[in-house]
Write an enzyme that holds these catalytic residues in place. Structure first.
Site, PDB file in Angstrom:
ATOM      1  CB  ALA A  32      -0.863   0.004   1.209  1.00 15.27           C
ATOM      2  CG  ASP A  33       2.674   4.852  -1.550  1.00 10.43           C
ATOM      3  OD1 ASP A  33       3.759   4.986  -0.728  1.00 10.43           O
ATOM      4  OD2 ASP A  33       2.532   6.125  -1.982  1.00 10.43           O
ATOM      5  CB  THR A  34      -1.415   6.678   2.489  1.00 15.32           C
ATOM      6  OG1 THR A  34      -1.794   5.262   2.626  1.00 15.32           O
ATOM      7  CG2 THR A  34      -2.266   7.731   2.787  1.00 15.32           C
TER       8      THR A  34
END
Length: 197
Positions: free
Chosen positions: A80-82
């Site tokens: 994931a990446d935010t």
């Protein structure tokens, strides 16, 4: 006895490819057995002309590609990446207190969008999607910003803040979308992706 809706994952060893303690805590809330295997050395750059809302998907896919080289056939990997987007600008993690101050100053009194790209891959397939949450901050004083940075040191957080911390209590006026997305892992979206396996 009631069946676990995610019992389809029993045939996999689930790997969370993230060093984030928040993502680990959130994934455990789904009742999934998993091991943490952080990635290192992944290039998180992105093309300058990439639309801001596509940046975390791009990076999540890069992380997924790196993780796929390290997992076994019976493993399922989650990456994931935010990012935080305000005024068309992507805010990642601040490198120091001054950058954190600038970021929080940009968010003060405005609505920004938190976007998390999530990728689940294994068994010869990949599922990738993004979640979007609009967060509105009240106007923050310099004293509030300095207190938060000194006390909580938010240098590992996109946009220089953790909504579950003090700044979220005193500064966030409104949220439209997933709270867990703002924390870094949109659980409903991830649950939906995991059910597909």
């Amino acid at each position: 006895m009631a069946k676990n809706p995610l019992e389809n994952l029993d045939r996999f060893r689930v790997v969370l490819a993230s060093a984030s303690p928040r993502r680990s805590e959130l994934l455990s809330m789904l009742g999934v057995k998993f091991e943490v295997r952080p990635l290192s050395g992944v290039d998180e750059s992105f093309p300058a002309d990439l639309p801001p809302r596509e940046v975390p998907l791009h990076i999540a896919r890069k992380k997924s590609a790196a993780a796929m080289e390290l997992i076994a056939d019976d493993e399922l990997v989650i990456t994931a990446d935010t990012v935080v987007i305000v005024g068309g600008k992507v805010l990642g993690k601040p490198s120091d207190p001054e950058e954190a101050r600038l970021m929080l100053g940009e968010l003060s009194g405005k609505t920004h969008t938190v976007v998390t790209g999530v990728s689940v891959c294994g068994a010869g397939r990949q599922e990738t999607a993004a979640a979007f949450t609009d967060v509105t901050f009240a106007a923050l004083t310099y004293e509030e910003i300095d207190f938060y940075i000194e006390r909580y040191r938010p240098f590992d957080k996109a946009g220089a803040y953790g909504i579950q911390e003090w700044i979220g209590c005193v500064g966030v006026r409104n949220i439209d979308g997933s709270f867990y997305n703002v924390m870094g892992l949109p659980l409903h979206l991830l649950y939906t992706l995991l059910r597909r396996f």
